[in-house]
Write a protein that holds these residues in place. Structure first.
Motif, PDB file in Angstrom:
ATOM      1  N   LEU A 360     -86.699-110.489 -85.801  1.00 58.62           N
ATOM      2  CA  LEU A 360     -86.155-108.993 -87.027  1.00 58.62           C
ATOM      3  C   LEU A 360     -86.690-108.083 -86.462  1.00 58.62           C
ATOM      4  O   LEU A 360     -87.801-108.114 -85.681  1.00 58.62           O
ATOM      5  CB  LEU A 360     -86.975-109.405 -87.798  1.00 58.62           C
ATOM      6  CG  LEU A 360     -87.053-108.834 -89.243  1.00 58.62           C
ATOM      7  CD1 LEU A 360     -86.136-108.252 -90.096  1.00 58.62           C
ATOM      8  CD2 LEU A 360     -88.445-109.371 -90.149  1.00 58.62           C
ATOM      9  N   ASP A 361     -86.030-107.040 -86.194  1.00 60.38           N
ATOM     10  CA  ASP A 361     -86.898-105.287 -86.142  1.00 60.38           C
ATOM     11  C   ASP A 361     -87.271-104.723 -86.813  1.00 60.38           C
ATOM     12  O   ASP A 361     -87.590-105.238 -87.729  1.00 60.38           O
ATOM     13  CB  ASP A 361     -85.437-105.065 -85.522  1.00 60.38           C
ATOM     14  CG  ASP A 361     -85.988-103.959 -84.072  1.00 60.38           C
ATOM     15  OD1 ASP A 361     -86.181-102.281 -84.673  1.00 60.38           O
ATOM     16  OD2 ASP A 361     -85.498-104.227 -82.718  1.00 60.38           O
ATOM     17  N   ASP A 362     -87.081-103.828 -87.122  1.00 61.65           N
ATOM     18  CA  ASP A 362     -88.280-102.507 -87.161  1.00 61.65           C
ATOM     19  C   ASP A 362     -88.153-102.464 -89.081  1.00 61.65           C
ATOM     20  O   ASP A 362     -87.206-103.338 -89.914  1.00 61.65           O
ATOM     21  CB  ASP A 362     -87.960-101.566 -86.920  1.00 61.65           C
ATOM     22  CG  ASP A 362     -88.784-100.153 -87.669  1.00 61.65           C
ATOM     23  OD1 ASP A 362     -89.904 -99.765 -87.870  1.00 61.65           O
ATOM     24  OD2 ASP A 362     -88.709 -98.960 -87.001  1.00 61.65           O
ATOM     25  N   GLY A 363     -89.373-102.574 -89.536  1.00 55.79           N
ATOM     26  CA  GLY A 363     -89.445-102.444 -91.158  1.00 55.79           C
ATOM     27  C   GLY A 363     -89.382-103.372 -91.546  1.00 55.79           C
ATOM     28  O   GLY A 363     -89.403-103.194 -93.152  1.00 55.79           O
ATOM     29  N   SER A 542     -81.808 -99.950 -72.634  1.00 59.01           N
ATOM     30  CA  SER A 542     -81.380 -98.558 -73.385  1.00 59.01           C
ATOM     31  C   SER A 542     -80.900 -98.989 -74.914  1.00 59.01           C
ATOM     32  O   SER A 542     -80.538 -99.817 -74.694  1.00 59.01           O
ATOM     33  CB  SER A 542     -80.082 -97.688 -72.849  1.00 59.01           C
ATOM     34  OG  SER A 542     -80.076 -96.947 -73.616  1.00 59.01           O
ATOM     35  N   ASP A 543     -80.930 -97.589 -76.246  1.00 61.23           N
ATOM     36  CA  ASP A 543     -80.765 -97.799 -76.613  1.00 61.23           C
ATOM     37  C   ASP A 543     -79.130 -97.061 -76.801  1.00 61.23           C
ATOM     38  O   ASP A 543     -79.011 -97.142 -78.097  1.00 61.23           O
ATOM     39  CB  ASP A 543     -81.611 -96.221 -77.999  1.00 61.23           C
ATOM     40  CG  ASP A 543     -82.941 -97.342 -78.214  1.00 61.23           C
ATOM     41  OD1 ASP A 543     -83.142 -98.827 -78.587  1.00 61.23           O
ATOM     42  OD2 ASP A 543     -83.806 -96.955 -78.773  1.00 61.23           O
ATOM     43  N   ASN A 544     -78.933 -96.550 -75.594  1.00 58.48           N
ATOM     44  CA  ASN A 544     -77.402 -97.275 -75.793  1.00 58.48           C
ATOM     45  C   ASN A 544     -77.244 -98.263 -75.074  1.00 58.48           C
ATOM     46  O   ASN A 544     -77.048 -98.555 -74.435  1.00 58.48           O
ATOM     47  CB  ASN A 544     -77.192 -96.130 -74.762  1.00 58.48           C
ATOM     48  CG  ASN A 544     -75.611 -95.616 -74.521  1.00 58.48           C
ATOM     49  OD1 ASN A 544     -74.530 -96.410 -75.071  1.00 58.48           O
ATOM     50  ND2 ASN A 544     -75.643 -94.545 -73.613  1.00 58.48           N
TER      51      ASN A 544
HETATM   52  C1  GLA Z   1     -86.610 -97.702 -80.936  1.00 57.57           C
HETATM   53  C2  GLA Z   1     -86.217 -99.212 -80.111  1.00 57.57           C
HETATM   54  C3  GLA Z   1     -84.285 -99.819 -80.577  1.00 57.57           C
HETATM   55  C4  GLA Z   1     -85.524-100.217 -82.468  1.00 57.57           C
HETATM   56  C5  GLA Z   1     -85.492 -98.949 -83.169  1.00 57.57           C
HETATM   57  C6  GLA Z   1     -86.621 -99.742 -84.276  1.00 57.57           C
HETATM   58  O1  GLA Z   1     -85.214 -96.655 -81.137  1.00 57.57           O
HETATM   59  O2  GLA Z   1     -85.458 -98.697 -79.162  1.00 57.57           O
HETATM   60  O3  GLA Z   1     -84.522-100.618 -80.382  1.00 57.57           O
HETATM   61  O4  GLA Z   1     -86.512-101.504 -82.245  1.00 57.57           O
HETATM   62  O5  GLA Z   1     -86.672 -98.325 -82.132  1.00 57.57           O
HETATM   63  O6  GLA Z   1     -86.650 -98.468 -84.893  1.00 57.57           O
END
Ligand code: GLA
Length: 730
Positions: A360-363, A542-544
């Motif tokens: 579970l990621d952000d939020g 990376s976020d990419n």
């Molecule tokens: C960053 C991370 C992403 C994601 C966002 C959530 O950009 O690199 O993978 O977790 O934050 O806000």
């Protein structure tokens, strides 16, 4: 076997393949003599040949020192190049003059106070400590050198103790400095930006300074804390390469200075820009560890040294050698828009496809429905997750999945309870605007109270639910940097004290939760370094997540870091960052060169793609040991052409997986053969996809055909398995 031999002022460190030696001049100054392929003879006259003037000319009171290759130069007594140690004494004077006082050798790898450092638990290394002193300031400098049995790397660090009566300001403390005798080198760095991390850049050395640094507070996506000096013509397989990497996650510098005698001074250490450290009598300052790798088998040879180092001497804990769960992360599927039901649906589909952990990621905390609020308030949002974190974790576990959670502990949103209660807890400078990045401020981790809060907040959540994994994020650079607690004369210590605070929190949390797998992340790859790897065995590259971009990012990353550290996931097409539509197969082939997972809701796949995904996950599972811990070899560089290729070979050479990606298609292309490497020449390998048996020699000399399907971003995968019982073709 590593050994250290000291004879007549000559210090010779070597293992089975590499030698590094230096000697003391008549008045106790360390002069660099040689670093390269192993030298056998111990009483070699090389060091004497090497001095161009009479040795007595190189004493502390002549300008001849500028011609002398040195081990740890200081400024102000004859050498006019950049010093490794630069100070201001209490009386304003700036010269330092180091003279050797003694040395010791140990089979135990020392730790570095408050800092990550390579370790060796099996007695496979030797460490030399050489002590120097400056008579005027009373500074004592200890230089540490470790040579390892199993990789051609010298670990270096410096410890500066104030044994004098008055405070001294340290202006610059490099971790390592090496003077190479000429300037015929090319500089390789891993440079880039957010979503374009660790691009390989290569340029010939010119007179003067060149190199990379970070003053961003994080080691950074702009420049990785690494550089290599290679001879012109060095490629993946041939030529000499010298790598310099820093085990540190904050501001650094890595530079090559070509002086007027065309020598090259290579240095790596803390960035001295905006840095100063006040060392009171009796105090000691320790510089982070530098890892110096040598290879005469090209860049792959250098990477192999670093990969061994990272796997055996950097990454710790339960997951250091273990398999990593294939994970499914909801970030690209939902961003902040989810509730428990949605999360459970996504997780269930992942489970059905064969994935092993849901993250579970952000939020999930405070009232964070977008990125404008709540960082610092680590309390579960019960509107989104009515059964709490515990309830969600249990439901995920009942499905048969592990459960992971995202945090960004070093940050605070101005819109948060934490900020309202403690407005001075963030990095800032008096009377100046607090610069926001992504609507957030950076907590001042140089403060013990802030570190304690961060540690307790994360620990409280980890104690409250069965959490198997933590994604530790950090999403902005630091500016302005200053601490409300430090006195004016110590403000320039803030950035380094921040890192020491962070490292201590990570040390405590990873020790307290030894079963949790920690993955580091910083807007993707803004802090992809050996320092973070000491605490967290993997990092989000990376976020990419675009497959074509990832080929470049992962190829560059692999120069230093093994695939077991590289977070790599299959994601949605068209891709978020580039808009590109890559075939699903290519996305899988690229993601499996890392810690494998998915970053999407599998509901968006049609029936055929879902079936393909199930088969892909099963295939990667069947090859996971090989893929994660095999020897990674780069074959074709995407920085030099439109096709990239790499392979991963089992350490016993019984199997390999080869991947090629053609990034850009052309009409009427030449027919390409891809020559492999690292196989046993006489072993017969079945190439499963071609249904043919070829010897290692044939595969390495003749190669495999690269026949891609039409279109950009097409991939090919070849699976090689040694024929049972028929090892030899002779
Ligand atoms: C960053 C991370 C992403 C994601 C966002 C959530 O950009 O690199 O993978 O977790 O934050 O806000």
């Amino acid at each position: 076997m590593s050994e250290i031999i000291v004879q007549n002022g000559l210090f010779h460190l070597r293992n089975g393949r590499m030698s590094y030696f230096f000697r003391l001049t008549g008045d106790g100054l360390p002069a660099h003599v040689y670093w390269g392929e192993r030298l056998e003879r111990l009483d070699s006259p090389l060091d004497r040949l090497f001095f161009e003037s009479r040795e007595s000319d190189y004493c502390h009171n002549t300008l001849e020192l500028e011609k002398l290759p040195q081990e740890y130069p200081t400024w102000g007594h004859g050498d006019l190049r950049r010093g490794a140690l630069e100070v201001t004494a209490a009386d304003g004077s700036t010269a330092v003059d180091l003279c050797c006082e003694g040395y010791s050798i140990t089979a135990e790898k020392p730790t570095l106070a408050g800092l990550p450092a390579t370790f060796d638990r099996e007695g496979g290394s030797r460490t030399l400590s050489v002590a120097y002193a400056d008579a005027v300031t009373g500074l004592r400098v200890t230089l540490l050198y470790t040579v390892f049995d199993d990789c051609d790397v010298i670990a270096r660090s410096a410890r500066v103790e104030n044994a004098g009566p008055r405070a001294v300001s340290l202006e610059r403390v490099m971790s390592a400095s090496v003077d190479l005798i000429d300037d015929r080198w090319e500089l390789i760095t891993l440079s880039g930006a957010w979503a374009r991390e660790r691009m390989i850049d290569r340029r010939p050395l010119k007179p003067g300074f060149q190199g990379v640094d970070s003053a961003r507070g994080a080691s950074s996506a702009q420049n990785n804390p690494f550089m290599a000096l290679v001879r012109p013509g060095t490629d993946e397989f041939r030529g000499e390469a010298y790598g310099f990497a820093l085990m540190y996650s904050g501001n650094f510098t890595a530079l090559a200075e070509v002086g007027m005698y065309r020598m090259t001074r290579a240095q790596i250490g803390l960035n001295d820009a905006h840095f100063r450290w006040l060392l009171e009598p009796g105090e000691t300052f320790t510089a982070p560890e530098a890892l110096l790798a040598w290879s005469n088998t090209g860049l792959n040879g250098m990477s192999a040294q670093y990969h061994t180092l990272v796997r055996r001497h950097v990454v710790r804990g339960r997951y250091a050698q273990a398999q990593r769960p294939f994970l499914l992360n909801n970030w690209e599927a939902t961003t902040f828009n989810f509730d428990e039901e949605k999360i459970l649906q996504i997780a269930r589909r992942g489970r059905e496809a064969g994935l092993e952990m849901f993250v579970l990621d952000d939020g999930w905390f405070g009232h964070r429905d977008d990125d404008h609020s709540s960082l610092g308030d680590w309390t579960v949002n019960l509107k989104k997750l009515p059964h709490g974190m515990n309830g969600l974790a249990d439901r995920i576990h009942w499905m048969g999945l592990k459960f992971g959670l995202w945090f960004e502990p070093e940050m605070v949103s101005p819109d948060s309870e934490l900020y309202r209660a403690h407005p001075d807890w963030c990095l800032h400078q008096p009377d100046r605007t607090r610069t926001e990045g992504r609507w957030q401020l950076t907590l001042d981790m140089s403060r013990a109270d802030v570190c304690e809060y961060v540690e307790n907040a994360v620990a409280a959540i980890l104690d409250s639910a069965a959490i198997d994994y933590v994604k530790w994020d950090m999403n902005r650079d630091m500016s302005p940097v200053g601490s409300a607690l430090l006195p004016p004369e110590r403000q320039a210590e803030t950035a380094h004290r921040y890192m020491l605070g962070l490292y201590s929190v990570l040390e405590h949390l990873t020790a307290r939760f030894p079963n949790v797998l920690f993955e580091s992340c910083a807007s993707g790859g803004n802090r992809f370094d050996l320092g973070m790897m000491y605490y967290m065995p993997q990092a989000w590259c990376s976020d990419n997540t675009d497959a074509g971009s990832r080929v470049l990012i992962q190829y560059g990353t692999s120069l230093v870091f093994p695939q077991s550290t590289m977070g790599a996931h299959v994601s949605h097409a068209p891709n978020w960052q580039t808009g590109r539509m890559s075939p699903l197969r290519t996305r899988v082939d690229v993601a499996m060169w890392g810690t494998f997972g998915y970053e999407m809701d599998l509901a968006e796949l049609d029936a055929d793609q879902l079936a393909e995904t199930r088969a892909d996950i099963a295939w990667v599972k069947a090859h996971r040991d090989l893929l994660l811990y095999g020897d990674s070899i780069r074959l074709l560089s995407p920085f030099e052409g439109d096709t990239a290729a790499w392979m991963v070979v089992a350490p016993d050479r019984s199997a390999a997986v080869v991947t090629a990606v053609r990034l850009l298609a052309h009409a009427n292309e030449r027919r390409e053969r891809l020559r492999l490497a690292g196989l046993a020449p006489e072993t017969r390998y079945r190439v499963e996809e071609l249904d043919v048996v070829l010897t290692g020699q044939e595969l390495m000399r003749f190669g495999l055909p690269l026949r891609f399907a039409p279109g950009d971003d097409q991939s090919l995968r070849f699976t090689l398995v040694a024929e049972q019982g028929g090892d030899s073709c002779q």
